[in-house]
Design a protein around this motif. Structure first.
Motif, PDB file in Angstrom:
ATOM      1  N   SER A  46       0.828  -1.207   0.000  1.00 39.40           N
ATOM      2  CA  SER A  46       0.000   0.000   0.000  1.00 39.40           C
ATOM      3  C   SER A  46       0.861   1.255   0.000  1.00 39.40           C
ATOM      4  CB  SER A  46      -0.919  -0.010   1.221  1.00 39.40           C
ATOM      5  OG  SER A  46      -1.635   1.189   1.317  1.00 39.40           O
ATOM      6  N   LEU A  80      -7.199  -2.994   1.174  1.00 32.78           N
ATOM      7  CA  LEU A  80      -6.124  -3.937   0.849  1.00 32.78           C
ATOM      8  C   LEU A  80      -5.845  -4.850   2.036  1.00 32.78           C
ATOM      9  CD1 LEU A  80      -3.821  -4.865  -1.065  1.00 32.78           C
ATOM     10  CD2 LEU A  80      -2.460  -2.992  -0.160  1.00 32.78           C
ATOM     11  N   GLY A 136      -7.728  -1.196  -4.077  1.00 34.19           N
ATOM     12  CA  GLY A 136      -7.285  -1.895  -2.867  1.00 34.19           C
ATOM     13  C   GLY A 136      -7.802  -3.316  -2.819  1.00 34.19           C
TER      14      GLY A 136
END
Length: 156
Positions: A46, A80, A136
């Motif tokens: 991320s 995510l 995500g």
């Protein structure tokens, strides 16, 4: 919506992940404990993608902002993380028949609810655009796929 997002707000994911890993380890699920820790890769992925894409978050002149976030917008780190972490727990609850059925069902349902609701929470709170949570989720599914494949190879 804030409560749903709470599980993804640092340091909660780290604490939660370590607690789950310790529980697996104590009950002799050593491989599972290691792979739960491996789900932390979501934070690194991320952060790197956020830096590369550098997409700004929604602003107050466009949407109602309930949660002020500091990092860039794409991808949604919460989505995510939830997809990888809770997705892996969902996978384990499906596969670890030695665990009590009621516990497996409760953990699986809770995991599924959190995975399904986090995208809506992040958009509702004004922290992300719909494409951020979609990105995500898609990245999370890709990472989850590789973690599951590695786990299945290790388990053989």
């Amino acid at each position: 919506m804030e409560f749903i997002s709470w599980f993804g707000a640092f340091p909660v994911p780290m604490f939660m992940g370590f607690v789950v890993a310790i529980i697996f380890y104590v009950f002799k699920f050593r491989t599972e404990a290691l792979f739960v820790i491996l789900t932390f890769v979501s934070g690194l992925i991320s952060t790197v993608i956020k830096i590369l894409v550098n997409r700004p978050r929604p602003t107050v002149n466009l949407v109602r902002i309930v949660e002020i976030a500091k990092q860039q917008s794409f991808p949604s780190g919460h989505t995510l993380f939830y997809t990888i972490f809770f997705g892996f727990l969902l996978f384990l609850m499906w596969n670890l028949k030695q665990i009590n059925l009621v516990l497996r069902i409760v953990v699986a349902l809770l995991s599924a609810v959190l995975i399904i609701t986090i995208p809506f929470s992040r958009i509702y709170l004004g922290a992300h655009w719909a494409t951020d949570v979609l990105g995500g989720f898609m990245l999370g599914l890709i990472c989850l796929y590789f973690i599951v494949i590695l786990y299945l190879k290790k388990a053989q």
